[in-house]
Design a protein around this motif. Sequence first.
Motif, PDB file in Angstrom:
ATOM      1  N   LYS A  28       0.828  -1.206   0.000  1.00 36.32           N
ATOM      2  CA  LYS A  28       0.000   0.000   0.000  1.00 36.32           C
ATOM      3  C   LYS A  28       0.857   1.249   0.000  1.00 36.32           C
ATOM      4  N   SER A  29       1.964   1.236   0.739  1.00 35.16           N
ATOM      5  CA  SER A  29       2.864   2.386   0.793  1.00 35.16           C
ATOM      6  C   SER A  29       3.479   2.671  -0.573  1.00 35.16           C
ATOM      7  N   LEU A  30       3.852   1.626  -1.278  1.00 37.41           N
ATOM      8  CA  LEU A  30       4.427   1.807  -2.611  1.00 37.41           C
ATOM      9  C   LEU A  30       3.399   2.402  -3.563  1.00 37.41           C
ATOM     10  N   GLY A  31       2.121   2.039  -3.384  1.00 33.62           N
ATOM     11  CA  GLY A  31       1.070   2.642  -4.203  1.00 33.62           C
ATOM     12  C   GLY A  31       0.932   4.130  -3.942  1.00 33.62           C
ATOM     13  N   CYS A 140      -6.809  -9.208  10.376  1.00 28.95           N
ATOM     14  CA  CYS A 140      -6.898  -7.788  10.732  1.00 28.95           C
ATOM     15  C   CYS A 140      -5.562  -7.077  10.549  1.00 28.95           C
ATOM     16  N   GLY A 141      -4.470  -7.846  10.489  1.00 31.74           N
ATOM     17  CA  GLY A 141      -3.187  -7.231  10.184  1.00 31.74           C
ATOM     18  C   GLY A 141      -3.210  -6.528   8.843  1.00 31.74           C
ATOM     19  N   MET A 142      -3.913  -7.128   7.880  1.00 35.60           N
ATOM     20  CA  MET A 142      -4.083  -6.490   6.572  1.00 35.60           C
ATOM     21  C   MET A 142      -4.877  -5.200   6.713  1.00 35.60           C
ATOM     22  N   SER A 143      -5.931  -5.231   7.518  1.00 34.28           N
ATOM     23  CA  SER A 143      -6.772  -4.051   7.703  1.00 34.28           C
ATOM     24  C   SER A 143      -5.993  -2.900   8.326  1.00 34.28           C
ATOM     25  N   VAL A 144      -5.283  -3.202   9.407  1.00 42.38           N
ATOM     26  CA  VAL A 144      -4.525  -2.160  10.098  1.00 42.38           C
ATOM     27  C   VAL A 144      -3.424  -1.607   9.195  1.00 42.38           C
ATOM     28  N   GLY A 145      -2.823  -2.486   8.395  1.00 48.77           N
ATOM     29  CA  GLY A 145      -1.816  -2.020   7.443  1.00 48.77           C
ATOM     30  C   GLY A 145      -2.402  -1.051   6.430  1.00 48.77           C
ATOM     31  N   MET A 146      -3.608  -1.327   5.961  1.00 43.36           N
ATOM     32  CA  MET A 146      -4.275  -0.427   5.011  1.00 43.36           C
ATOM     33  C   MET A 146      -4.672   0.892   5.662  1.00 43.36           C
ATOM     34  N   ILE A 147      -4.953   0.854   6.975  1.00 48.78           N
ATOM     35  CA  ILE A 147      -5.361   2.077   7.668  1.00 48.78           C
ATOM     36  C   ILE A 147      -4.157   2.962   7.976  1.00 48.78           C
ATOM     37  N   VAL A 148      -3.131   2.364   8.538  1.00 48.19           N
ATOM     38  CA  VAL A 148      -2.008   3.130   9.081  1.00 48.19           C
ATOM     39  C   VAL A 148      -1.000   3.539   8.017  1.00 48.19           C
ATOM     40  N   MET A 149      -0.609   2.607   7.160  1.00 46.26           N
ATOM     41  CA  MET A 149       0.535   2.835   6.281  1.00 46.26           C
ATOM     42  C   MET A 149       0.328   3.923   5.233  1.00 46.26           C
ATOM     43  N   PRO A 150      -0.859   4.077   4.615  1.00 44.14           N
ATOM     44  CA  PRO A 150      -1.003   5.183   3.644  1.00 44.14           C
ATOM     45  C   PRO A 150      -0.771   6.561   4.268  1.00 44.14           C
ATOM     46  N   LEU A 151      -1.376   6.791   5.434  1.00 39.31           N
ATOM     47  CA  LEU A 151      -1.208   8.090   6.082  1.00 39.31           C
ATOM     48  C   LEU A 151       0.218   8.282   6.571  1.00 39.31           C
ATOM     49  N   LEU A 152       0.818   7.224   7.125  1.00 36.28           N
ATOM     50  CA  LEU A 152       2.200   7.317   7.587  1.00 36.28           C
ATOM     51  C   LEU A 152       3.145   7.574   6.420  1.00 36.28           C
ATOM     52  N   THR A 153       2.930   6.874   5.320  1.00 32.92           N
ATOM     53  CA  THR A 153       3.788   7.053   4.148  1.00 32.92           C
ATOM     54  C   THR A 153       3.650   8.457   3.572  1.00 32.92           C
ATOM     55  N   GLN A 154       2.419   8.974   3.521  1.00 32.92           N
ATOM     56  CA  GLN A 154       2.214  10.331   3.026  1.00 32.92           C
ATOM     57  C   GLN A 154       2.918  11.348   3.916  1.00 32.92           C
ATOM     58  N   PHE A 155       2.855  11.133   5.215  1.00 28.31           N
ATOM     59  CA  PHE A 155       3.535  12.023   6.164  1.00 28.31           C
ATOM     60  C   PHE A 155       5.053  11.971   5.982  1.00 28.31           C
ATOM     61  N   LEU A 156       5.604  10.766   5.873  1.00 24.43           N
ATOM     62  CA  LEU A 156       7.047  10.617   5.686  1.00 24.43           C
ATOM     63  C   LEU A 156       7.500  11.177   4.341  1.00 24.43           C
ATOM     64  N   GLN A 157       6.658  11.004   3.326  1.00 26.83           N
ATOM     65  CA  GLN A 157       6.995  11.530   2.003  1.00 26.83           C
ATOM     66  C   GLN A 157       7.066  13.046   2.015  1.00 26.83           C
ATOM     67  N   GLY A 272      -9.290   0.628   4.522  1.00 24.90           N
ATOM     68  CA  GLY A 272      -8.662  -0.169   5.567  1.00 24.90           C
ATOM     69  C   GLY A 272      -9.552  -0.328   6.795  1.00 24.90           C
ATOM     70  N   ILE A 273     -10.232   0.762   7.192  1.00 21.96           N
ATOM     71  CA  ILE A 273     -11.144   0.694   8.343  1.00 21.96           C
ATOM     72  C   ILE A 273     -12.300  -0.259   8.044  1.00 21.96           C
ATOM     73  N   ALA A 274     -12.829  -0.169   6.808  1.00 24.11           N
ATOM     74  CA  ALA A 274     -13.915  -1.078   6.419  1.00 24.11           C
ATOM     75  C   ALA A 274     -13.429  -2.522   6.370  1.00 24.11           C
ATOM     76  N   ASN A 275     -12.178  -2.709   5.938  1.00 24.56           N
ATOM     77  CA  ASN A 275     -11.598  -4.045   5.926  1.00 24.56           C
ATOM     78  C   ASN A 275     -11.505  -4.612   7.344  1.00 24.56           C
ATOM     79  N   LEU A 276     -11.128  -3.744   8.284  1.00 27.57           N
ATOM     80  CA  LEU A 276     -11.084  -4.151   9.686  1.00 27.57           C
ATOM     81  C   LEU A 276     -12.479  -4.527  10.183  1.00 27.57           C
ATOM     82  N   LEU A 277     -13.493  -3.767   9.736  1.00 26.03           N
ATOM     83  CA  LEU A 277     -14.875  -4.081  10.102  1.00 26.03           C
ATOM     84  C   LEU A 277     -15.295  -5.435   9.552  1.00 26.03           C
ATOM     85  N   GLY A 278     -14.971  -5.678   8.276  1.00 26.78           N
ATOM     86  CA  GLY A 278     -15.304  -6.964   7.670  1.00 26.78           C
ATOM     87  C   GLY A 278     -14.629  -8.123   8.382  1.00 26.78           C
ATOM     88  N   ASN A 279     -13.348  -7.933   8.730  1.00 26.25           N
ATOM     89  CA  ASN A 279     -12.635  -8.961   9.481  1.00 26.25           C
ATOM     90  C   ASN A 279     -13.280  -9.216  10.838  1.00 26.25           C
TER      91      ASN A 279
END
Length: 424
Positions: A28-31, A140-157, A272-279
């Motif tokens: 997700k971060s690479l995307g 849920c690891g996938m869900s949390v990764g989708m939630i956290v990593m895009p925002l973190l990557t954008q911040f670091l970028q 990512g949040i919705a993915n966490l909900l589905g999980n």
Amino acid sequence: MSRKETGRSWMVLFASFMLMFMETGIVKSLGVLLPDIREQFSTQTWVVGFAISLTPGFGAIVSLFSGAVSKVVEPRVTIILCAFLSSVGLFAATCATTLGSIVTALVITGFCTGPTPVAAAAISTYFDDHYNIAITVFSCGMSVGMIVMPLLTQFLQNLYGWRGGILLLSGISFHSVVCGALIKPSKCEYSPVSKSSENETNKSNNKFQWWSSIFEKYLDASLFSNPSFLAILSIDAGTGFCTTGWLIYVVPHALELGFTPYKASIVATAGGIANLLGNSLYPFLATFLSNKALLYISICFIAVSYLLDPVASSYPSYIGLILCAIAFGVGTGLKSNTIYAMFNDAIDEEQLINAVGMGCAMYGLMSVISGFVCGWLYDRSGSYAISFLVLSVVAVVTIIPQCVVDIQHLRKSEFSLSAQPSLF
């Protein structure tokens, strides 16, 4: 509590959760970084998208053989090695000066997906009574990764540029090595193949028979005679195409519609949040719905999310994009848990690592194709609408083999009932 489920079980579950978090978070971060990488190397969207898709694509090859390797060495050795090489690949990407060098680095990064089948099989050997809860936490690891990593990557970028952002992601990814060390083999896991059995095989004069025995011993070739396994494999392939297309292109898609980078990242976070909900809903829904029913529901959610995206993009509607991301997230969340549960039901425990590994292999192979196809369609049409429509069609087609298997089982059950002698 089951005999298997001890304090070590929950430690293994936490480590597996973090491995899934790292795997999804990296892709997700690479995307998120795709537009900057495309601009840096002055190339087309499909080229960078294809390069990023090589990360899960090469991981597919690693996943395919992770089960075979785990029959020779301890599973955690496989995880530690894959995690280390994945971090090295991300570090190498920060030093890339040509398109070829960054492609090579992203291929090495693909080792991040190698531990997935090993971790999934470890959960099945540690949990009995609470397996549905355990596999939900793992997914849920996938869900949390989708939630956290895009925002973190954008911040670091924004702070350090895309190279600095990937460098810090490399450091974060290195924590997977520690997670691998936590996955201590249980008594239920594979025991190493004895040298005596290998020597007996090597004595065979027929090379074809020798290779066939090796293929059967290490990769469990008998799985391909199981129709249920083949149907699940088809679903893994189709959802790999659909999910990777979304992971790589949803942020560039929002940017192309004119939204700010942070708003575009929030679309991914909503998914990512919705993915966490589905999980999270899976253990509850699994109490009164079968895994097959949940599978059909999840595929419907995924297909509808892609089908409605061109409508939301035509305005463009930010709320519409968020709703499509939510539908996609719920569908993929349910699908992830359902697939693992169906593997666990249909496959013997001794074959589970190879079964999940082959599923990951098909997932990764279709990920590479998705990265190329979606990017190529965008470069030709100037819009992601056609790409997302193709993803919708693939989501529907992927469920057809499972429908065939279910119809055959239904006919067999009806025939067996009609063949029973009447009491009157």
